[in-house]
Design an enzyme around this catalytic site. Structure first.
Site, short mmCIF file in Angstrom:
data_model
loop_
_atom_site.label_atom_id
_atom_site.label_comp_id
_atom_site.label_asym_id
_atom_site.label_seq_id
_atom_site.Cartn_x
_atom_site.Cartn_y
_atom_site.Cartn_z
N ASN A 111 -1.00 -4.40 9.17
CA ASN A 111 -1.82 -5.23 8.30
C ASN A 111 -0.97 -5.70 7.11
O ASN A 111 -0.49 -4.87 6.33
CB ASN A 111 -3.02 -4.40 7.82
CG ASN A 111 -3.96 -5.21 6.95
OD1 ASN A 111 -3.50 -5.93 6.06
ND2 ASN A 111 -5.25 -5.09 7.18
N GLU A 148 -9.17 -9.97 10.66
CA GLU A 148 -10.32 -9.21 10.17
C GLU A 148 -11.19 -10.18 9.39
O GLU A 148 -10.67 -10.96 8.57
CB GLU A 148 -9.86 -8.08 9.25
CG GLU A 148 -9.12 -6.99 9.97
CD GLU A 148 -8.61 -5.93 8.99
OE1 GLU A 148 -8.83 -6.05 7.78
OE2 GLU A 148 -7.95 -5.01 9.46
N GLY A 172 -1.92 -0.71 7.16
CA GLY A 172 -1.36 -1.66 6.21
C GLY A 172 -0.75 -1.01 4.99
O GLY A 172 0.47 -0.96 4.81
N GLU A 174 -13.31 -0.65 16.41
CA GLU A 174 -12.26 -0.03 15.59
C GLU A 174 -12.95 1.06 14.78
O GLU A 174 -13.88 0.79 14.00
CB GLU A 174 -11.58 -1.04 14.67
CG GLU A 174 -10.50 -0.36 13.81
CD GLU A 174 -9.55 -1.33 13.12
OE1 GLU A 174 -9.25 -2.40 13.69
OE2 GLU A 174 -9.11 -0.99 12.00
N ARG A 204 -10.53 -12.76 3.53
CA ARG A 204 -11.74 -12.38 2.80
C ARG A 204 -12.44 -13.61 2.24
O ARG A 204 -11.80 -14.63 1.97
CB ARG A 204 -11.39 -11.43 1.65
CG ARG A 204 -10.82 -10.10 2.07
CD ARG A 204 -10.64 -9.20 0.86
NE ARG A 204 -11.94 -8.75 0.38
CZ ARG A 204 -12.44 -7.53 0.61
NH1 ARG A 204 -11.75 -6.62 1.27
NH2 ARG A 204 -13.63 -7.21 0.15
N HIS A 262 -6.64 -9.90 6.96
CA HIS A 262 -8.06 -10.01 6.59
C HIS A 262 -8.26 -11.24 5.73
O HIS A 262 -7.78 -11.29 4.60
CB HIS A 262 -8.45 -8.73 5.83
CG HIS A 262 -9.91 -8.62 5.51
ND1 HIS A 262 -10.45 -7.47 4.98
CD2 HIS A 262 -10.94 -9.48 5.65
CE1 HIS A 262 -11.76 -7.64 4.81
NE2 HIS A 262 -12.07 -8.86 5.20
N ARG A 287 -8.67 -13.11 -1.74
CA ARG A 287 -7.88 -12.42 -2.76
C ARG A 287 -6.45 -12.15 -2.31
O ARG A 287 -5.57 -11.93 -3.12
CB ARG A 287 -8.55 -11.12 -3.21
CG ARG A 287 -8.58 -10.06 -2.15
CD ARG A 287 -9.08 -8.75 -2.71
NE ARG A 287 -10.52 -8.79 -2.98
CZ ARG A 287 -11.28 -7.68 -2.96
NH1 ARG A 287 -10.73 -6.51 -2.71
NH2 ARG A 287 -12.56 -7.75 -3.19
N HIS A 288 -6.22 -12.11 -0.98
CA HIS A 288 -4.82 -11.96 -0.54
C HIS A 288 -4.48 -13.03 0.51
O HIS A 288 -3.81 -13.99 0.18
CB HIS A 288 -4.48 -10.52 -0.10
CG HIS A 288 -5.57 -9.75 0.58
ND1 HIS A 288 -6.19 -10.20 1.72
CD2 HIS A 288 -6.11 -8.55 0.29
CE1 HIS A 288 -7.08 -9.28 2.09
NE2 HIS A 288 -7.07 -8.28 1.24
N HIS A 293 -1.27 -6.85 2.02
CA HIS A 293 -0.71 -6.50 0.70
C HIS A 293 0.62 -7.18 0.42
O HIS A 293 1.08 -7.18 -0.73
CB HIS A 293 -0.65 -5.00 0.52
CG HIS A 293 -2.04 -4.43 0.48
ND1 HIS A 293 -2.97 -4.86 -0.43
CD2 HIS A 293 -2.68 -3.54 1.28
CE1 HIS A 293 -4.12 -4.24 -0.21
NE2 HIS A 293 -3.97 -3.44 0.83
N HIS A 328 -7.58 2.45 8.80
CA HIS A 328 -7.97 2.53 7.39
C HIS A 328 -7.51 3.85 6.79
O HIS A 328 -7.93 4.92 7.21
CB HIS A 328 -9.47 2.37 7.15
CG HIS A 328 -9.73 1.74 5.81
ND1 HIS A 328 -9.56 2.43 4.63
CD2 HIS A 328 -10.06 0.47 5.47
CE1 HIS A 328 -9.81 1.61 3.63
NE2 HIS A 328 -10.11 0.42 4.10
N GLY A 329 -6.62 3.73 5.82
CA GLY A 329 -6.16 4.90 5.08
C GLY A 329 -5.14 5.75 5.83
O GLY A 329 -4.74 6.81 5.34
N THR A 385 -12.07 -2.39 2.28
CA THR A 385 -13.26 -2.22 3.11
C THR A 385 -13.75 -0.78 3.00
O THR A 385 -13.01 0.15 3.31
CB THR A 385 -12.91 -2.55 4.58
OG1 THR A 385 -12.16 -3.76 4.59
CG2 THR A 385 -14.16 -2.72 5.41
N1 PXP Z 1 -8.59 -1.76 9.69
C1 PXP Z 1 -9.54 -2.41 8.97
C2 PXP Z 1 -10.75 -2.90 9.70
C3 PXP Z 1 -9.37 -2.66 7.60
O1 PXP Z 1 -10.33 -3.32 6.91
C4 PXP Z 1 -8.17 -2.24 6.98
C5 PXP Z 1 -7.94 -2.54 5.53
O2 PXP Z 1 -7.82 -3.90 5.35
C6 PXP Z 1 -7.21 -1.58 7.76
C7 PXP Z 1 -7.45 -1.32 9.11
C8 PXP Z 1 -5.92 -1.11 7.18
O3 PXP Z 1 -6.17 -0.15 6.21
P1 PXP Z 1 -4.98 0.41 5.31
O4 PXP Z 1 -4.45 -0.73 4.52
O5 PXP Z 1 -5.64 1.47 4.50
O6 PXP Z 1 -3.95 0.95 6.27
#
Ligand code: PXP
Length: 237
Positions: free
Chosen positions: A6, A68, A211, A149, A44, A42, A48-49, A9, A189-190, A99
């Site tokens: 991702n 996304e 990401g 996901e 949005r 993503h 924002r990015h 950033h 995520h995370g 998210t």
């Molecule tokens: N998957 C989804 C659906 C997300 O919304 C995000 C954050 O944009 C990620 C994965 C990646 O998350 P992270 O940046 O925490 O790795």
């Protein structure tokens, strides 16, 4: 296991100065050349990015692209014009930093089915970003998508605490149910260089979307090394 990087950033950093650097196409190229299987971005509502120009440029470069997006009319229109390989439908609210939770598809089956149908008909692999909850997994199967996901945020936050195992088991059980229902399972995520290792304990995860941890590590090691290090962990058997 596939790895989608991702790159939101990279765009966050670029937008801090409102100029062209760091260039997201260059970043995406490095990710793919370093072995990543796809690029996730993503778009949005508040842009924002990632911008509209970015998402179309990523597609034009021919990267395997996972867009996304929120379940809005505006995003559906863009996705149908863009035709990314995959769309991951996520909940979105303006105040959130990232998210926060999964979609509540269980109480929105009919609306969600109507929303995703044209995207699936257009040949896009649609996935629903949901919490590791049995009702949400079953609802996703009812809606007719082929991919989910699983939101790994709660597990990621619990990593190293007393709650780690219970959050991890939710992912494991949700994934087993999804496979029984013929759903392909992605997760994200995370996830970072520590907590990602347990993802290998879950059978049959198709792809991880990561990401923040990769882009953060890239500041110290370079993006190519950050991607390769994550791939090493993800592909360990
Ligand atoms: N998957 C989804 C659906 C997300 O919304 C995000 C954050 O944009 C990620 C994965 C990646 O998350 P992270 O940046 O925490 O790795």
């Amino acid at each position: 296991m596939l790895l989608g990087v991702n790159i939101d950033h990279v765009a966050t950093l670029r937008n801090a100065r409102g100029e062209e650097s760091p260039n997201i196409i260059e970043a995406a190229k490095i990710c793919i050349e370093s072995g990543a299987n796809g690029i996730t971005a993503h778009l949005r509502e508040d842009r924002r990015h990632i911008s509209d120009v970015d998402i179309f440029a990523l597609k034009a470069e021919g990267f395997r692209l996972n867009m996304e997006m929120a379940a809005t009319y505006e995003m559906k229109k863009i996705a149908l014009e863009l035709l990314p390989d995959c769309c991951c439908i996520v909940p979105e609210n303006r105040q959130e930093i990232t998210t926060e939770g999964g979609l509540n598809v269980a109480s929105n089956i009919e609306n969600m089915r109507n929303f995703v149908e044209p995207l699936i008909d257009a040949g896009i692999n649609v996935s629903l970003f949901i919490d590791p909850d049995k009702a949400q997994v079953s609802a996703a199967a009812d809606i007719g998508v082929k991919y989910i996901e699983l939101h790994t945020g709660a597990y990621s936050r619990a990593f190293g605490t007393n709650n780690e195992n219970s959050e991890f088991n939710k992912l494991k059980q949700a994934s087993s149910l999804a496979h029984l229902l013929d759903l392909n399972v992605n997760a994200g995520h995370g996830l970072n260089y520590q907590n990602v290792k347990r993802m290998l304990e879950i059978q049959g995860i198709n792809e991880l979307n990561i990401g923040h941890s990769i882009i953060s590590r890239a500041l110290f090691t370079g993006l190519d090394n950050a991607v390769k290090e994550m791939l090493n962990l993800v592909n360990k058997n």
